[in-house]
Design a protein around this motif. Structure first.
Motif, PDB file in Angstrom:
ATOM      1  N   GLY A 159       0.890  -1.171  -0.024  1.00  0.00           N
ATOM      2  CA  GLY A 159      -0.120  -0.066   0.023  1.00  0.00           C
ATOM      3  C   GLY A 159       0.676   1.097  -0.035  1.00  0.00           C
ATOM      4  N   GLU A 160       2.038   1.409   0.741  1.00  0.00           N
ATOM      5  CA  GLU A 160       2.994   2.412   0.830  1.00  0.00           C
ATOM      6  C   GLU A 160       3.604   2.404  -0.465  1.00  0.00           C
ATOM      7  OE1 GLU A 160       5.305   1.839   4.048  1.00  0.00           O
ATOM      8  OE2 GLU A 160       3.702   2.206   5.638  1.00  0.00           O
ATOM      9  N   LEU A 161       3.869   1.382  -1.207  1.00  0.00           N
ATOM     10  CA  LEU A 161       4.470   1.765  -2.466  1.00  0.00           C
ATOM     11  C   LEU A 161       3.547   2.141  -3.336  1.00  0.00           C
ATOM     12  CD1 LEU A 161       6.601  -1.679  -2.644  1.00  0.00           C
ATOM     13  CD2 LEU A 161       7.498   0.580  -2.495  1.00  0.00           C
ATOM     14  N   SER A 162       2.321   1.922  -3.440  1.00  0.00           N
ATOM     15  CA  SER A 162       1.214   2.300  -4.203  1.00  0.00           C
ATOM     16  C   SER A 162       1.085   3.645  -4.293  1.00  0.00           C
ATOM     17  CB  SER A 162      -0.093   1.597  -4.270  1.00  0.00           C
ATOM     18  OG  SER A 162       0.096   0.233  -4.230  1.00  0.00           O
ATOM     19  N   THR A 163       1.372   4.292  -3.147  1.00  0.00           N
ATOM     20  CA  THR A 163       0.888   5.790  -2.645  1.00  0.00           C
ATOM     21  C   THR A 163       2.085   6.417  -3.223  1.00  0.00           C
ATOM     22  OG1 THR A 163      -0.143   5.241  -0.844  1.00  0.00           O
ATOM     23  CG2 THR A 163       0.750   7.445  -0.896  1.00  0.00           C
ATOM     24  N   ASP A 164       3.370   5.634  -3.084  1.00  0.00           N
ATOM     25  CA  ASP A 164       4.522   6.549  -3.609  1.00  0.00           C
ATOM     26  C   ASP A 164       4.502   6.451  -5.313  1.00  0.00           C
ATOM     27  OD1 ASP A 164       5.277   7.420  -1.212  1.00  0.00           O
ATOM     28  OD2 ASP A 164       6.895   5.984  -1.153  1.00  0.00           O
ATOM     29  N   LEU A 165       3.983   5.579  -5.747  1.00  0.00           N
ATOM     30  CA  LEU A 165       3.913   5.399  -7.245  1.00  0.00           C
ATOM     31  C   LEU A 165       2.942   6.358  -7.880  1.00  0.00           C
ATOM     32  CD1 LEU A 165       4.789   4.254  -9.730  1.00  0.00           C
ATOM     33  CD2 LEU A 165       2.960   2.378  -9.495  1.00  0.00           C
ATOM     34  N   GLU A 166       1.958   6.504  -7.164  1.00  0.00           N
ATOM     35  CA  GLU A 166       1.110   7.639  -7.533  1.00  0.00           C
ATOM     36  C   GLU A 166       1.688   8.995  -7.546  1.00  0.00           C
ATOM     37  OE1 GLU A 166      -2.446   7.328  -4.855  1.00  0.00           O
ATOM     38  OE2 GLU A 166      -3.199   5.337  -5.723  1.00  0.00           O
ATOM     39  N   LEU A 168       4.468   9.459  -7.868  1.00  0.00           N
ATOM     40  CA  LEU A 168       5.671   9.756  -8.949  1.00  0.00           C
ATOM     41  C   LEU A 168       4.866   9.962 -10.127  1.00  0.00           C
ATOM     42  CD1 LEU A 168       8.698   9.377  -9.736  1.00  0.00           C
ATOM     43  CD2 LEU A 168       8.255   6.776  -9.701  1.00  0.00           C
ATOM     44  N   GLU A 169       3.672   9.328 -10.633  1.00  0.00           N
ATOM     45  CA  GLU A 169       2.911   9.490 -11.795  1.00  0.00           C
ATOM     46  C   GLU A 169       2.639  11.072 -11.878  1.00  0.00           C
ATOM     47  OE1 GLU A 169       0.482   5.583 -13.153  1.00  0.00           O
ATOM     48  OE2 GLU A 169      -0.044   6.206 -10.792  1.00  0.00           O
ATOM     49  N   THR A 170       1.990  11.434 -10.766  1.00  0.00           N
ATOM     50  CA  THR A 170       1.572  13.040 -10.775  1.00  0.00           C
ATOM     51  C   THR A 170       3.052  13.793 -11.228  1.00  0.00           C
ATOM     52  OG1 THR A 170      -0.005  12.430  -8.958  1.00  0.00           O
ATOM     53  CG2 THR A 170       0.688  14.882  -9.296  1.00  0.00           C
ATOM     54  N   ALA A 189      15.061   4.087  -9.240  1.00  0.00           N
ATOM     55  CA  ALA A 189      15.394   3.627  -7.984  1.00  0.00           C
ATOM     56  C   ALA A 189      13.961   3.016  -7.434  1.00  0.00           C
ATOM     57  CB  ALA A 189      15.568   4.838  -7.404  1.00  0.00           C
ATOM     58  N   PHE A 190      12.954   3.563  -8.011  1.00  0.00           N
ATOM     59  CA  PHE A 190      11.570   3.027  -7.277  1.00  0.00           C
ATOM     60  C   PHE A 190      11.555   1.647  -8.046  1.00  0.00           C
ATOM     61  CE2 PHE A 190       7.056   1.993  -7.335  1.00  0.00           C
ATOM     62  CZ  PHE A 190       6.694   2.519  -6.231  1.00  0.00           C
TER      63      PHE A 190
END
Length: 332
Positions: A159-166, A168-170, A189-190
């Motif tokens: 869940g934390e990785l999904s939040t960080d990916l969002e 990064l997408e933004t 790095a991600f």
């Protein structure tokens, strides 16, 4: 070093002899009793005594001492050996960290070996001691609780990785952020952190399937109670969700990287078009000035009084026409 050693009888912690051999013999003589020893990064000398008293297989002992193992399940004559890789996520630095937990399960004993700081063994032991009904199921309950705690934390990290990916997408698809020179390095790095996470979750699928009774031919795993299989199936289902999330993260981060590279290519093409347009506009006055700079005697309007301002006006008119033409086509 030995972190904790206790005898559990009828689901409750009890006092027992300090010697491992006496404690194990006492548990085997009685019913509903087992000994649980927890170690943290033991040395070979420290582990020799445990190995001798509990009859652990030398190959499993070697794996437990050296660490850096993939999640796996090994069945030996006198014990069951399970390797788990708990993970943690440092939100401040966006780094996935991992540890290792080795679990030896045998007749009336559990030996846990922890490497790294991510293992939730202390919390698991504390929670189990508050649930005697669970502890009454013996070593199987300990193995299940450890696996359940590790996999549940996988869900939190996913869940934390999904939040960080969002986020990064933004950044990538924002009008200004996507062109940053550091964006590509952040994406790589991600992706590396996702790969580190995948190394912990992917190989664990088969061991949990075997513990849940879904292995080859549905063979029963020794030292694991048959009634525990539905619980391990629940853990296996959670792990399946985690693996699906990891695969989705991996695909998304690859798509984000492709989109970023495509954006950079489009921006470079736009820059090249603008440079070409300005070069074309600069070529017109350069050409006219070059002609009149050849100093020939017989040139049109060479001795005309208004020739100089006329040529300047001609250059300006041509520049305006070129500018409007290139602007209309989107080159400027």
């Amino acid at each position: 070093m030995i972190v904790d050693c206790a005898i559990y009888r009828d689901g409750r912690r009890t006092e027992g002899p300090d010697d491992f051999s006496d404690a194990l013999a006492q548990c085997r003589r009685g019913r509903d009793a087992f000994v649980w020893i927890g170690l943290h990064e033991p040395t070979e000398k420290e582990f020799d005594r445990v190995t001798e008293e509990f009859g652990l297989h030398p190959l499993a002992v070697e794996d437990a001492l050296s660490a850096h193992q993939r999640p796996k399940l090994e069945v030996y004559d006198d014990s069951l050996f399970v390797v788990l890789k708990p993970v943690g996520y440092e939100a401040a630095s966006d780094i996935v960290t991992s540890g290792e937990v080795m679990v030896f399960v045998g007749d009336s004993f559990v030996v846990t070996v922890r490497h790294g700081e991510e293992a939730p063994l202390a919390q698991v032991r504390h929670r189990l001691e508050e649930e005697p009904e669970m502890l009454r199921h013996g070593p199987t309950a300990v193995l299940y609780s450890i696996a359940d705690a590790v996999v549940d934390h996988y869900l939190e990290v996913a869940g934390e990785l999904s939040t960080d990916l969002e986020e990064l997408e933004t950044e990538v698809f924002s009008p200004t952020g996507g062109g940053s020179r550091h964006t590509a390095s952040r994406i790589y790095a991600f992706k590396r952190q996702v790969l580190e996470f995948r190394r912990a979750t992917g190989p664990l699928t088969q061991p949990l399937a075997r513990l849940a009774g879904n292995g080859m031919f549905g063979a029963k795993v020794p030292f694991v109670h048959e009634k525990a299989q539905p619980f391990f199936r629940d853990v296996s289902d959670h792990l399946t969700r985690v693996n699906e999330s990891v695969e989705g993260l991996d695909r998304l981060v690859s798509d984000v990287l492709s989109a970023h590279l495509a954006q950079m290519s489009v921006r470079q093409n736009d820059d090249m078009r603008k440079i070409s347009a300005w070069a074309a506009m600069a070529a017109v006055p350069t050409m006219i000035a070059g002609i009149y700079g050849m100093n020939f005697d017989h040139m049109p309007e060479l001795h005309w009084t208004v020739s100089y301002p006329a040529v300047i006006l001609l250059m300006a008119v041509l520049e305006v026409l070129l500018f409007r033409l290139l602007k209309r086509r989107g080159w400027l």
